[in-house]
Design a protein around this motif. Structure first.
Motif, PDB file in Angstrom:
ATOM      1  N   LEU A   1       1.242  -0.981  -0.102  1.00  0.00           N
ATOM      2  CA  LEU A   1       0.338   0.069  -0.056  1.00  0.00           C
ATOM      3  C   LEU A   1       0.522   1.179  -0.242  1.00  0.00           C
ATOM      4  CD1 LEU A   1      -2.237   1.104   0.432  1.00  0.00           C
ATOM      5  CD2 LEU A   1      -2.312   1.070   2.646  1.00  0.00           C
ATOM      6  N   GLY A   2       2.015   1.110   0.775  1.00  0.00           N
ATOM      7  CA  GLY A   2       2.510   2.456   0.806  1.00  0.00           C
ATOM      8  C   GLY A   2       3.648   2.380  -0.643  1.00  0.00           C
ATOM      9  N   THR A   3       4.091   1.201  -0.965  1.00  0.00           N
ATOM     10  CA  THR A   3       4.558   1.731  -2.368  1.00  0.00           C
ATOM     11  C   THR A   3       3.767   2.392  -3.232  1.00  0.00           C
ATOM     12  OG1 THR A   3       6.033  -0.474  -2.530  1.00  0.00           O
ATOM     13  CG2 THR A   3       5.356   0.176  -4.199  1.00  0.00           C
ATOM     14  N   MET A   4       2.049   2.190  -3.815  1.00  0.00           N
ATOM     15  CA  MET A   4       0.887   3.427  -4.354  1.00  0.00           C
ATOM     16  C   MET A   4       1.208   4.319  -3.833  1.00  0.00           C
ATOM     17  SD  MET A   4      -1.455  -0.102  -4.274  1.00  0.00           S
ATOM     18  CE  MET A   4      -1.686  -0.351  -3.055  1.00  0.00           C
ATOM     19  N   VAL A   5       0.496   4.319  -2.928  1.00  0.00           N
ATOM     20  CA  VAL A   5       0.559   5.587  -2.086  1.00  0.00           C
ATOM     21  C   VAL A   5       1.955   6.758  -2.922  1.00  0.00           C
ATOM     22  CG1 VAL A   5       0.832   7.496  -0.154  1.00  0.00           C
ATOM     23  CG2 VAL A   5      -0.350   5.436  -0.123  1.00  0.00           C
ATOM     24  N   GLY A   6       3.382   5.981  -2.194  1.00  0.00           N
ATOM     25  CA  GLY A   6       4.514   6.879  -2.554  1.00  0.00           C
ATOM     26  C   GLY A   6       4.677   7.075  -4.472  1.00  0.00           C
ATOM     27  N   LEU A   7       4.042   6.517  -4.816  1.00  0.00           N
ATOM     28  CA  LEU A   7       4.304   6.388  -6.343  1.00  0.00           C
ATOM     29  C   LEU A   7       2.939   7.617  -6.708  1.00  0.00           C
ATOM     30  CD1 LEU A   7       4.008   2.570  -7.900  1.00  0.00           C
ATOM     31  CD2 LEU A   7       5.715   4.784  -8.573  1.00  0.00           C
ATOM     32  N   GLY A   8       1.854   7.655  -6.339  1.00  0.00           N
ATOM     33  CA  GLY A   8       0.683   8.668  -6.163  1.00  0.00           C
ATOM     34  C   GLY A   8       1.364  10.489  -5.997  1.00  0.00           C
ATOM     35  N   ALA A   9       2.489  10.173  -5.003  1.00  0.00           N
ATOM     36  CA  ALA A   9       3.365  10.992  -4.735  1.00  0.00           C
ATOM     37  C   ALA A   9       3.785  11.462  -5.736  1.00  0.00           C
ATOM     38  CB  ALA A   9       4.291  11.247  -3.269  1.00  0.00           C
ATOM     39  N   VAL A  10       4.990  11.065  -6.172  1.00  0.00           N
ATOM     40  CA  VAL A  10       6.061  11.005  -7.489  1.00  0.00           C
ATOM     41  C   VAL A  10       4.738  11.605  -8.353  1.00  0.00           C
ATOM     42  CG1 VAL A  10       7.781  10.405  -8.972  1.00  0.00           C
ATOM     43  CG2 VAL A  10       7.349   9.249  -6.297  1.00  0.00           C
ATOM     44  N   ALA A  11       3.347  11.173  -8.327  1.00  0.00           N
ATOM     45  CA  ALA A  11       3.367  11.880 -10.139  1.00  0.00           C
ATOM     46  C   ALA A  11       2.656  12.916  -9.325  1.00  0.00           C
ATOM     47  CB  ALA A  11       1.520  10.992  -9.937  1.00  0.00           C
ATOM     48  N   ALA A  12       2.663  13.157  -8.282  1.00  0.00           N
ATOM     49  CA  ALA A  12       1.173  14.547  -7.849  1.00  0.00           C
ATOM     50  C   ALA A  12       2.664  15.588  -8.397  1.00  0.00           C
ATOM     51  CB  ALA A  12       0.744  14.561  -6.402  1.00  0.00           C
ATOM     52  N   ILE A  13       3.845  15.295  -7.543  1.00  0.00           N
ATOM     53  CA  ILE A  13       4.928  15.948  -7.618  1.00  0.00           C
ATOM     54  C   ILE A  13       5.917  16.689  -8.824  1.00  0.00           C
ATOM     55  CG2 ILE A  13       7.235  16.477  -6.544  1.00  0.00           C
ATOM     56  CD1 ILE A  13       5.831  15.442  -3.691  1.00  0.00           C
ATOM     57  N   HIS A  14       5.789  14.919  -9.433  1.00  0.00           N
ATOM     58  CA  HIS A  14       6.621  15.741 -10.923  1.00  0.00           C
ATOM     59  C   HIS A  14       6.101  15.167 -11.945  1.00  0.00           C
ATOM     60  CE1 HIS A  14      10.469  15.549  -8.150  1.00  0.00           C
ATOM     61  NE2 HIS A  14      10.025  14.261  -7.598  1.00  0.00           N
ATOM     62  N   GLY A  15       4.239  14.742 -11.533  1.00  0.00           N
ATOM     63  CA  GLY A  15       3.792  14.637 -12.893  1.00  0.00           C
ATOM     64  C   GLY A  15       4.200  13.012 -12.740  1.00  0.00           C
ATOM     65  N   SER A  16       2.980  12.547 -14.183  1.00  0.00           N
ATOM     66  CA  SER A  16       2.476  10.893 -14.189  1.00  0.00           C
ATOM     67  C   SER A  16       3.682  10.581 -15.677  1.00  0.00           C
ATOM     68  CB  SER A  16       1.126  11.143 -14.333  1.00  0.00           C
ATOM     69  OG  SER A  16       0.918  11.722 -14.941  1.00  0.00           O
ATOM     70  N   GLU A  17       4.157  11.356 -16.699  1.00  0.00           N
ATOM     71  CA  GLU A  17       4.344  11.059 -17.369  1.00  0.00           C
ATOM     72  C   GLU A  17       5.562   9.664 -17.082  1.00  0.00           C
ATOM     73  OE1 GLU A  17       6.110  13.712 -15.957  1.00  0.00           O
ATOM     74  OE2 GLU A  17       4.919  14.195 -17.973  1.00  0.00           O
ATOM     75  N   THR A  18       5.605   8.749 -17.910  1.00  0.00           N
ATOM     76  CA  THR A  18       6.640   7.767 -17.504  1.00  0.00           C
ATOM     77  C   THR A  18       8.705   8.377 -17.237  1.00  0.00           C
ATOM     78  OG1 THR A  18       5.478   6.058 -18.853  1.00  0.00           O
ATOM     79  CG2 THR A  18       7.692   5.118 -18.483  1.00  0.00           C
ATOM     80  N   ALA A  19       9.366   7.877 -16.694  1.00  0.00           N
ATOM     81  CA  ALA A  19      10.765   8.182 -16.453  1.00  0.00           C
ATOM     82  C   ALA A  19      11.324   7.484 -17.718  1.00  0.00           C
ATOM     83  CB  ALA A  19      10.980   7.458 -14.871  1.00  0.00           C
ATOM     84  N   PRO A  20      12.374   7.946 -17.815  1.00  0.00           N
ATOM     85  CA  PRO A  20      12.964   7.459 -18.232  1.00  0.00           C
ATOM     86  C   PRO A  20      14.161   6.177 -18.460  1.00  0.00           C
ATOM     87  CG  PRO A  20      13.468   9.745 -18.427  1.00  0.00           C
ATOM     88  CD  PRO A  20      12.720   9.591 -17.410  1.00  0.00           C
ATOM     89  N   ALA A  21      14.331   5.500 -19.053  1.00  0.00           N
ATOM     90  CA  ALA A  21      14.780   4.084 -19.066  1.00  0.00           C
ATOM     91  C   ALA A  21      15.923   3.917 -17.924  1.00  0.00           C
ATOM     92  CB  ALA A  21      14.985   3.266 -20.738  1.00  0.00           C
ATOM     93  N   PRO A  22      17.040   4.664 -17.521  1.00  0.00           N
ATOM     94  CA  PRO A  22      17.846   4.513 -16.719  1.00  0.00           C
ATOM     95  C   PRO A  22      17.106   4.708 -15.468  1.00  0.00           C
ATOM     96  CG  PRO A  22      18.051   6.352 -18.513  1.00  0.00           C
ATOM     97  CD  PRO A  22      17.241   5.748 -18.661  1.00  0.00           C
ATOM     98  N   ALA A  23      16.576   5.816 -15.729  1.00  0.00           N
ATOM     99  CA  ALA A  23      15.908   5.921 -13.946  1.00  0.00           C
ATOM    100  C   ALA A  23      15.213   5.026 -13.058  1.00  0.00           C
ATOM    101  CB  ALA A  23      14.982   7.156 -14.420  1.00  0.00           C
TER     102      ALA A  23
END
Length: 247
Positions: free
Chosen positions: A209-231
């Motif tokens: 559940l924390g993983t999903m919350v963390g990914l939601g926070a990343v999208a909220a702060i940095h945008g929801s587009e897919t990160a580049p392959a190296p990242a």
């Protein structure tokens, strides 16, 4: 990723195993050296910070130094549409290696200190506030790892991730397991760092559940587009800094 899957899987197994060895071994040593629980936790957390930082720096260029199925799942999810990113086959291989490594690391730590090699922990960690602590700890870890990648600062991961885990030992009620594989491994040692087998499932559920919350926070702060392959493929120490993601 340039390293063959076999080498990456070996790095994940060895890295996760050594991480659990550090966590369990330092816990045993701390209890032997002091009867003060605060001192014990301080010793345990400091050893974990130093050990984790070294392991990420050493193995990051090979496998990404996930050492954590939650991080691997998040890396696959964020990079699933990018060429050269993790596949579901990679995720399965990584998670299996991480879990096997964690079990082996607990056994190794017990062996070094003359403890029974496998003895299920009697340290009950069954409480709602502890599960909340795991949600917070895991969400923060995911936000940190993928946030660093999004802003082009993934090279800071060895110091930043180790520092975060060290802090989370103290500011979360659960002492920040934040890792399903490590949680399973720690169930097999009846020492300071152990967790009773009955407490494992809700801890892992809270971590997911924390993983999903963390990914939601990343999208909220940095945008929801897919990160580049190296990242997405090399969480620990990427060979090349990705371009910062636009919001």
């Amino acid at each position: 990723m340039s390293a063959p899957l076999g080498r990456r899987v070996a790095a994940e197994a060895i890295g996760t195993g050594l991480l659990v060895t550090v966590v369990v071994g330092s816990g045993i040593q701390a209890v032997d050296l002091s009867h003060d629980v605060g001192v014990q936790l301080l010793a345990n957390s400091l050893a974990t910070v130093f050990g984790l930082g070294v392991l990420i720096a050493l193995l990051g260029p090979v496998s990404g130094a996930h050492f954590n199925p939650a991080v691997t799942l998040a890396a696959w999810f964020t990079g699933r549409r990018a060429p050269g990113s993790l596949t579901l086959r990679d995720v399965a291989a990584y998670a299996t290696a991480q879990t096997a490594g964690a079990i082996g690391g607990a056994v190794l730590a017990d062996a070094m200190f003359g403890e029974p090699l496998v003895r299920f922990s009697t340290h009950d960690r069954w409480a709602g506030h502890l599960w909340l602590g795991e949600v917070v700890a895991t969400a923060g870890l995911i936000l940190l790892v993928f946030g660093l990648s999004r802003i082009g600062r993934a090279a800071l991961a060895p110091a930043a991730v180790a520092s975060y885990i060290g802090a989370a030992y103290w500011f979360t009620s659960s002492t920040s397991f934040a890792n399903p594989a490590v949680t399973i491994g720690r169930a097999l040692t009846d020492t300071f760092a152990g967790i009773a087998p009955a407490s494992v499932a809700p801890f892992v559920a809270a971590q997911l559940l924390g993983t999903m919350v963390g990914l939601g926070a990343v999208a909220a702060i940095h945008g929801s587009e897919t990160a580049p392959a190296p990242a997405s493929s090399e969480i620990g120490v990427p060979r090349g800094e990705p371009e910062p993601a636009s919001s």
